[in-house]
Write an enzyme that holds these catalytic residues in place. Structure first.
Site, short mmCIF file in Angstrom:
data_model
loop_
_atom_site.label_atom_id
_atom_site.label_comp_id
_atom_site.label_asym_id
_atom_site.label_seq_id
_atom_site.Cartn_x
_atom_site.Cartn_y
_atom_site.Cartn_z
N GLU A 107 -3.94 1.63 -7.27
CA GLU A 107 -4.33 2.78 -6.45
C GLU A 107 -3.47 3.98 -6.82
OE1 GLU A 107 -6.22 1.53 -2.38
OE2 GLU A 107 -4.05 1.39 -2.26
N HIS A 163 0.85 -1.19 0.00
CA HIS A 163 0.00 0.00 0.00
C HIS A 163 0.88 1.25 0.00
CE1 HIS A 163 -2.96 2.99 1.21
NE2 HIS A 163 -3.90 2.13 0.86
#
Length: 255
Positions: free
Chosen positions: A167, A95
């Protein structure tokens, strides 16, 4: 045939009361949903509580991170064996918040990917470019580099049964979101990039979009052919908003 997956990343949010209440509300909101896999990733502290709260439902347990080591003198870490033991299945790695705040490299994240695969867990590999990289036209270059860290060390077969979450860093928690067409273009690039190594694996890999996915933009995102669901941040903390996203994925992929 790829099945949609919507996963909630709770990040650093939660309490015993919140976990019980949110999961109970999710069970009500998602009753009858069968066309989309649903996973939640609470903080490690609440994994066991969330597991018991979700017992008997279709909600799958996930986690937000894993260490590369299985045991030993690594204070504060959580191993793949521990996550497997507690019942977590989908494990987020790479992430942007981990890459930024903890200086995790592509190579280090690839090691986490390998550890998860060895333990029979499903990596959810987050990739994506910063705003500066996006403006410099480096989106594809960055995504390819982050994927290649796994491809070059483990081969395309490593992505069999795995999940990728695209993302764009500039869209996470900012309220900004890539347009459906922009997101689709990157998702197609990701799939095509893996297909150069193995077309069969590329066709089945689930590629989620993550970046301010919410109830108002989810339906249009999910109509895109290479967007297989979402990794949801803030909206996953509200059962009604999260359910709208899940149901949008189910409807789009059944259409």
């Amino acid at each position: 045939m790829r099945h949609p997956l919507v996963m909630g990343n709770w990040k650093l949010n939660g309490s015993r009361h919140m976990v019980n209440e949110l999961v109970a509300n999710l069970r009500k909101e998602l009753a009858g949903v069968t066309g989309c896999a649903v996973a939640i990733a609470p903080p490690d502290m609440y994994l066991d509580l969330a597991k018991h709260a979700a017992d008997g439902s279709h909600i799958i347990l996930g986690a937000q991170n894993v260490d590369v080591n299985l045991s030993g003198a690594f204070t504060g870490e959580t191993s793949a064996e521990m996550l497997k033991d507690i019942g977590a299945k989908y494990i987020i790695i790479g992430h942007s918040e981990r890459r930024t705040y903890h200086k995790e490299s592509d190579e280090f994240i690839a090691k986490k990917f390998a550890v998860l695969k060895e333990q029979g867990l499903i990596p959810v590999l987050c990739i994506g470019e910063t705003e500066a990289e996006n403006e410099a036209g480096k989106t594809e270059e960055v995504c390819a580099r982050q994927i290649d860290a796994v491809l070059k060390t483990q081969g395309a077969a490593a992505f069999e049964g795995a999940v990728i979450a695209y993302e764009p860093v500039w869209a996470i928690g900012t309220g900004k979101s890539a347009t459906p067409a922009q997101a689709q273009a990157v998702h197609k690039f990701i799939r095509d990039h893996i297909a150069k190594a193995d077309a069969k694996v590329a066709e089945q890999v689930i590629i989620q979009y993550g970046g301010s996915v919410n109830a108002s933009n989810a339906a249009e995102l999910f109509t895109q052919p290479d967007i297989d669901g979402a990794l949801v941040g803030g909206a996953s903390l509200k059962a009604d908003a999260f359910a709208v996203i899940v149901k949008a994925a189910e409807a789009a992929k059944q259409a």
